[in-house]
Design a protein around this motif. Structure first.
Motif, PDB file in Angstrom:
ATOM      1  N   ASN A 156      65.513  56.870  31.073  1.00 41.12           N
ATOM      2  CA  ASN A 156      66.678  56.454  31.377  1.00 41.12           C
ATOM      3  C   ASN A 156      67.597  57.048  31.113  1.00 41.12           C
ATOM      4  O   ASN A 156      68.930  56.308  31.393  1.00 41.12           O
ATOM      5  CB  ASN A 156      66.419  56.390  29.572  1.00 41.12           C
ATOM      6  CG  ASN A 156      65.973  55.647  28.884  1.00 41.12           C
ATOM      7  OD1 ASN A 156      65.292  54.650  29.247  1.00 41.12           O
ATOM      8  ND2 ASN A 156      65.409  55.588  27.244  1.00 41.12           N
TER       9      ASN A 156
ATOM     10  N   ARG B  26      68.660  55.495  34.661  1.00 34.33           N
ATOM     11  CA  ARG B  26      68.523  54.162  34.530  1.00 34.33           C
ATOM     12  C   ARG B  26      70.727  54.276  34.031  1.00 34.33           C
ATOM     13  O   ARG B  26      70.895  53.593  34.683  1.00 34.33           O
ATOM     14  CB  ARG B  26      68.453  52.994  32.620  1.00 34.33           C
ATOM     15  CG  ARG B  26      66.314  52.419  33.803  1.00 34.33           C
ATOM     16  CD  ARG B  26      66.424  52.238  32.488  1.00 34.33           C
ATOM     17  NE  ARG B  26      64.972  51.950  32.489  1.00 34.33           N
ATOM     18  CZ  ARG B  26      64.188  52.297  32.135  1.00 34.33           C
ATOM     19  NH1 ARG B  26      63.918  53.058  31.006  1.00 34.33           N
ATOM     20  NH2 ARG B  26      62.997  51.700  31.918  1.00 34.33           N
TER      21      ARG B  26
ATOM     22  N   VAL C 216      73.532  52.354  37.156  1.00 40.12           N
ATOM     23  CA  VAL C 216      74.487  51.156  36.854  1.00 40.12           C
ATOM     24  C   VAL C 216      75.895  52.183  36.275  1.00 40.12           C
ATOM     25  O   VAL C 216      76.927  51.770  37.167  1.00 40.12           O
ATOM     26  CB  VAL C 216      74.619  51.210  35.150  1.00 40.12           C
ATOM     27  CG1 VAL C 216      75.452  50.194  34.602  1.00 40.12           C
ATOM     28  CG2 VAL C 216      73.166  50.620  34.640  1.00 40.12           C
TER      29      VAL C 216
ATOM     30  N   VAL D 198      70.568  48.462  41.571  1.00 37.71           N
ATOM     31  CA  VAL D 198      70.375  48.802  40.403  1.00 37.71           C
ATOM     32  C   VAL D 198      69.180  48.051  39.681  1.00 37.71           C
ATOM     33  O   VAL D 198      68.802  48.652  38.422  1.00 37.71           O
ATOM     34  CB  VAL D 198      72.561  48.499  39.673  1.00 37.71           C
ATOM     35  CG1 VAL D 198      72.239  48.834  38.556  1.00 37.71           C
ATOM     36  CG2 VAL D 198      72.664  49.557  40.541  1.00 37.71           C
TER      37      VAL D 198
ATOM     38  N   LEU E 255      66.578  49.350  37.192  1.00 36.50           N
ATOM     39  CA  LEU E 255      66.763  49.511  35.664  1.00 36.50           C
ATOM     40  C   LEU E 255      64.528  49.060  35.196  1.00 36.50           C
ATOM     41  O   LEU E 255      64.500  49.916  34.002  1.00 36.50           O
ATOM     42  CB  LEU E 255      67.541  48.288  35.291  1.00 36.50           C
ATOM     43  CG  LEU E 255      69.081  48.403  35.460  1.00 36.50           C
ATOM     44  CD1 LEU E 255      70.074  47.503  34.909  1.00 36.50           C
ATOM     45  CD2 LEU E 255      69.398  50.370  34.485  1.00 36.50           C
TER      46      LEU E 255
ATOM     47  N   ALA F  93      61.877  52.201  36.979  1.00 37.56           N
ATOM     48  CA  ALA F  93      62.774  53.963  36.433  1.00 37.56           C
ATOM     49  C   ALA F  93      60.997  53.851  36.323  1.00 37.56           C
ATOM     50  O   ALA F  93      61.311  55.560  36.598  1.00 37.56           O
ATOM     51  CB  ALA F  93      63.343  53.297  35.370  1.00 37.56           C
TER      52      ALA F  93
END
Length: 458
Positions: free
Chosen positions: A338, A341, A345, A312, A316, A319
């Motif tokens: 985005n 991302r 999460v 993860v 981030l 990306a």
């Protein structure tokens, strides 16, 4: 050196590794295919095709949810006679489902000509044909899982997804790639894979003659509730797909899908461990090993979640280049990075969600998953429309998707904790401990063995 090769082959024979390799190969083929499609089709055509696949996926998940867990639960660890009876009864149910789809498809085929949305029109025309074509592959998939033959699962993925990717690449190279040729390729690759597994006799279709009505009813009554487990991971994506397609548009759907498609980084290892872990959990439960079952459940959730954390973090940070690699430079400056991302999460909750749902089915409480799916659907719809009403963007739908997952984890944790007491935090404590043990084991297997071989040569 020979010892190292033998140990490497031993790891390859491990069912968790074979399951991971099978699903990993499917992900690689999927990513290559998606990259070709995003570079050769228009944004609108991509959106139409994604919408079509989403609805087909929902229908497939209805069948998969009804039969996959049911077959694995009742087939694993049984005698050969009972296994044939379960497989035959499952085939009987699958055939009944296909006939129902065919009957429904007769009026929808004629209705499709009056539907303006192209993705929905394609679905209304072809969904029963696709259901029939994919049936042998689907049953083979269930049976190899239940039999723990994950080597066959690997070949099954190659026959299906591999042929699809190869034809898509060829069409793109020849400049013949368009929405309809992609559709025909999807149908053709599934037909090819189904023919292969029938020839190889991986489907146990002949066991249908050993089906028993009482066993079929037993599977049916379990399956009508267990359906909630499989569909829970698909239904909300379909709901979101509908909202985006009709309220925002197919172009926005293409961007949303690109950001979400990369979740296969998480989905593949998760699916692999769910696939190989399910028969293990079933075996523990069927033997009355309550403590061992819950420990295995905690170990799988904890290890997977901890392993996902660095993945993860990388997602981030990188990306944009990842999205560029998959979809091309045209998607880097929009919402896709985005969205990726946000999805990554949220994905940290996936292991608990999936394994708790499986665990509830294993302890023979499928009703909980059935009720859970209803509540999750209502929560998801409320969250999506509330977020879209406040902020008319695909971001709002991505943020709303966390709410049903939290509800699902809470609803399935309670009955599992009642079955055998454990704290939620202990999941990650066990996962961390088991991960350290695995690292030490791998270190002793490879590095110490290689040092020993070097010293022997000296």
């Amino acid at each position: 050196m020979i010892k190292l090769i033998k140990k490497a082959f031993a790891i390859f024979k491990n069912m968790h590794f074979q399951s991971l390799l099978a699903n990993g190969m499917m992900a690689v083929f999927g990513m290559i295919t998606l990259s070709i499609l995003y570079r050769n089709l228009t944004v609108v055509d991509i959106g139409i095709y994604i919408f079509f696949l989403a609805i087909v996926g929902l229908i497939d998940n209805l069948r998969a949810g009804f039969l996959t867990i049911t077959i694995v639960k009742f087939f694993s660890g049984t005698t050969e006679e009972r296994g044939n009876e379960v497989a035959g009864s499952a085939w009987l149910l699958a055939m009944v489902i296909s006939v129902i789809f065919l009957i429904i498809n007769i009026p929808t085929y004629f209705i499709s000509s009056y539907v303006t949305d192209q993705g929905l029109a394609l679905f209304l025309k072809y969904f029963s044909i696709i259901s029939l074509i994919t049936l042998p592959c689907f049953m083979a998939d269930c049976i190899v899982q239940a039999s723990k033959r994950f080597d066959r699962l690997l070949w099954l993925r190659i026959f299906n997804q591999g042929s699809y990717t190869l034809i898509i690449f060829t069409l793109a190279y020849l400049g013949k790639l368009n929405l309809m040729t992609v559709m025909y390729t999807f149908i053709g690759s599934n037909l090819f894979a189904s023919c292969i597994v029938l020839v190889l006799r991986w489907t146990m279709i002949s066991s249908v003659f050993k089906a028993r009505l009482n066993t079929a009813w037993e599977l049916f009554h379990f399956g009508k509730y267990s359906m909630g487990t499989n569909i829970s991971s698909n239904l909300f994506g379909v709901t979101n797909t509908f909202v985006i397609n009709f309220l925002i548009g197919p172009a926005a759907l293409a961007m949303y899908n690109l950001g979400g498609k990369l979740l296969q980084i998480v989905e593949i290892p998760l699916l692999s461990f769910v696939t190989s872990g399910m028969p293990l959990l079933s075996t523990h439960y069927n033997k009355g090993e309550k403590t061992e079952m819950i420990y295995t459940l905690k170990k799988l959730i904890g290890m997977l979640t901890i392993v996902l954390i660095p993945v993860v973090i990388i997602a981030l940070i990188f990306a944009q280049p990842i999205i560029h690699l998959l979809g091309g430079k045209g998607y880097v400056a929009n919402e896709a990075p985005n969205l990726f991302r946000i999805f990554m999460v949220i994905a940290l909750l996936y292991p608990a969600d999936r394994f708790f749902a499986i665990g509830v089915d294993i302890i023979h409480q499928p009703k909980i998953n059935f009720y859970k799916i209803i509540i999750m659907s209502l929560v998801n719809l409320a969250a999506v429309f509330a977020f879209v009403g406040i902020y008319h963007s695909v971001y709002s739908i991505a943020f709303a998707s966390i709410t049903p997952i939290v509800v699902a984890i809470y609803m399935t944790y309670k009955p599992l904790n009642k079955y055998s007491k454990f704290s939620f935090l202990s999941i990650y404590q066990v996962g961390f401990k088991e991960l350290i043990l695995l690292i030490k084991q791998l270190n002793n297997t490879f590095f110490k063995s290689s040092h020993k071989i070097v010293n022997e040569k000296k």
